[in-house]
Write a protein that holds these residues in place. Structure first.
Motif, PDB file in Angstrom:
ATOM      1  N   CYS A   1      40.590  32.980  35.799  1.00 14.33           N
ATOM      2  CA  CYS A   1      41.983  32.581  36.036  1.00 14.33           C
ATOM      3  C   CYS A   1      42.582  33.359  37.204  1.00 14.33           C
ATOM      4  O   CYS A   1      43.303  32.798  38.033  1.00 14.33           O
ATOM      5  N   ALA A   2      42.292  34.659  37.252  1.00  7.80           N
ATOM      6  CA  ALA A   2      42.833  35.495  38.330  1.00  7.80           C
ATOM      7  C   ALA A   2      42.303  35.050  39.687  1.00  7.80           C
ATOM      8  O   ALA A   2      43.057  34.958  40.666  1.00  7.80           O
ATOM      9  N   ILE A   3      41.014  34.761  39.764  1.00 11.51           N
ATOM     10  CA  ILE A   3      40.420  34.319  41.033  1.00 11.51           C
ATOM     11  C   ILE A   3      40.965  32.954  41.433  1.00 11.51           C
ATOM     12  O   ILE A   3      41.252  32.700  42.603  1.00 11.51           O
ATOM     13  N   ASP A   4      41.111  32.081  40.458  1.00 19.26           N
ATOM     14  CA  ASP A   4      41.627  30.735  40.733  1.00 19.26           C
ATOM     15  C   ASP A   4      43.031  30.791  41.329  1.00 19.26           C
ATOM     16  O   ASP A   4      43.374  29.983  42.195  1.00 19.26           O
ATOM     17  N   ARG A   5      43.839  31.740  40.878  1.00 18.20           N
ATOM     18  CA  ARG A   5      45.227  31.840  41.337  1.00 18.20           C
ATOM     19  C   ARG A   5      45.378  32.740  42.564  1.00 18.20           C
ATOM     20  O   ARG A   5      46.458  32.798  43.151  1.00 18.20           O
ATOM     21  N   ALA A   6      44.332  33.433  42.932  1.00 13.27           N
ATOM     22  CA  ALA A   6      44.427  34.474  43.963  1.00 13.27           C
ATOM     23  C   ALA A   6      44.752  33.911  45.346  1.00 13.27           C
ATOM     24  O   ALA A   6      44.277  32.834  45.730  1.00 13.27           O
ATOM     25  N   GLY A   7      45.578  34.677  46.080  1.00 13.52           N
ATOM     26  CA  GLY A   7      45.799  34.328  47.475  1.00 13.52           C
ATOM     27  C   GLY A   7      44.529  34.572  48.269  1.00 13.52           C
ATOM     28  O   GLY A   7      44.135  33.773  49.111  1.00 13.52           O
ATOM     29  N   ARG A   8      43.893  35.688  47.988  1.00 14.18           N
ATOM     30  CA  ARG A   8      42.593  35.994  48.567  1.00 14.18           C
ATOM     31  C   ARG A   8      41.878  36.971  47.652  1.00 14.18           C
ATOM     32  O   ARG A   8      42.503  37.659  46.842  1.00 14.18           O
TER      33      ARG A   8
ATOM     34  N   ASP B   1      46.788  38.987  45.221  1.00 15.84           N
ATOM     35  CA  ASP B   1      45.381  39.097  45.606  1.00 15.84           C
ATOM     36  C   ASP B   1      44.567  39.641  44.441  1.00 15.84           C
ATOM     37  O   ASP B   1      45.102  40.206  43.480  1.00 15.84           O
ATOM     38  N   VAL B   2      43.260  39.481  44.528  1.00 17.57           N
ATOM     39  CA  VAL B   2      42.340  39.990  43.504  1.00 17.57           C
ATOM     40  C   VAL B   2      41.295  40.870  44.174  1.00 17.57           C
ATOM     41  O   VAL B   2      40.668  40.473  45.164  1.00 17.57           O
ATOM     42  N   ALA B   3      41.096  42.079  43.639  1.00 14.26           N
ATOM     43  CA  ALA B   3      40.072  43.006  44.132  1.00 14.26           C
ATOM     44  C   ALA B   3      39.009  43.174  43.052  1.00 14.26           C
ATOM     45  O   ALA B   3      39.329  43.473  41.900  1.00 14.26           O
ATOM     46  N   ILE B   4      37.750  42.971  43.425  1.00  9.25           N
ATOM     47  CA  ILE B   4      36.647  43.057  42.468  1.00  9.25           C
ATOM     48  C   ILE B   4      35.735  44.205  42.866  1.00  9.25           C
ATOM     49  O   ILE B   4      35.166  44.216  43.965  1.00  9.25           O
ATOM     50  N   GLY B   5      35.577  45.184  41.979  1.00 15.40           N
ATOM     51  CA  GLY B   5      34.677  46.309  42.215  1.00 15.40           C
ATOM     52  C   GLY B   5      33.424  46.149  41.374  1.00 15.40           C
ATOM     53  O   GLY B   5      33.502  45.881  40.171  1.00 15.40           O
TER      54      GLY B   5
END
Length: 289
Positions: free
Chosen positions: A130-137, A184-188
């Motif tokens: 859901c977070a990625i789908d809504r993310a600006g980038r 935005d979404v940050a993935i570590g």
């Protein structure tokens, strides 16, 4: 030796770190089969406390100290201890036959994937999708062996038309994280959850309002603390060679995210996938020019 290094650093430890050190010094014979989570729990301290104690003793992480313990034992005995011979995350001995290796690798991979299935939270996966789908980038951050997983995730998200950025250089990752913002979404991505660079950039992105996601094997780690959402893949820690199998599980998580996005909005993402396919179709031999 590990015991000497811990004793030498002992006066610098905080009280909780001394507690962790005392437990480790008293259980050196069990270290090869000990996980970070199990040691912290049994010693009555947090996992970050154990890791801080090890860093003050000169070790980068739990895996490194386990390897050092094994090397100390080899130097003392001059032989391998068959009960602890787990140098590749599975029983492996000198003189193994090459023809047996495919079966060994496949069986161990299946076992690890089954183990991970018990740990991965469907709710955490749904939140991630859901977070990625809504993310600006989307920004992806990793180091070393996790880079291959990061590249795979970037490729799949770009095929779906999602604005996504990944840089293998730490300085560029720092700049990338510093320009992230709310929406935005940050993935570590980190097997141990203790990679300083990955933790730092994820914290930076979070401080700027981005939603942070961690893909890792362990709870109560610095990376987990920096994440709003955590996809936990296992709690097993291999002595050495964990990169062989951790990549397999994390690649599976990437596929879960990819298929999850397709499931969330099939018409949208299947259309984007077809569009991406057409963009590169002429770059294959045999295609009409």
């Amino acid at each position: 030796m590990v015991t000497d290094n811990i004793r030498a650093a002992y006066p610098k430890f905080r009280q909780s770190e001394q507690k962790a050190a005392e437990y480790m010094l008293g259980h050196m014979d069990d270290m090869e089969n000990m996980t970070l989570a199990k040691m912290a729990d049994t010693a009555g301290v947090s996992q970050p406390t154990v890791l801080r104690m090890l860093r003050r003793s000169g070790y980068d992480g739990f895996r490194e100290v386990k390897i050092a313990v094994l090397k100390d034992r080899i130097r003392e005995n001059g032989i391998w201890d068959d009960a602890n011979d787990q140098v590749l995350g599975m029983p492996f001995h000198k003189g193994e036959k090459i023809e047996d290796i495919p079966g060994r690798i496949v069986v161990n991979t299946i076992e690890l994937l089954n183990d991970s299935l018990k740990s991965i939270s469907a709710k955490a996966l749904e939140k991630t999708v859901c977070a990625i789908d809504r993310a600006g980038r989307v920004g992806i951050f990793s180091v070393e062996d996790s880079n291959s997983v990061a590249i795979d995730l970037q490729t799949k998200l770009m095929y779906l038309g999602i604005s996504c950025e990944y840089n293998c250089d730490y300085y560029l990752q720092s700049i990338q994280a510093g320009h992230m913002s709310t929406g935005d979404v940050a993935i570590g991505i980190s097997y141990t959850g203790t990679s300083i660079n990955t933790v730092d950039v994820l914290k930076s992105a979070r401080n700027r309002g981005a939603t942070t996601i961690a893909i890792t094997n362990f709870t109560d780690t610095p990376l987990a603390e920096a994440a709003d959402i955590m996809i936990l893949t296992s709690d097993r820690q291999f002595l050495q060679g964990n990169d062989i199998f951790s990549r397999t599980v994390h690649m599976a998580v990437v596929d879960m995210i990819y298929v999850g996005l397709m499931s969330m909005d099939f018409d949208k993402y299947s259309g984007q996938l077809s569009k991406s396919g057409r963009m590169i179709s002429k770059r294959r031999y045999g295609a009409d020019m």
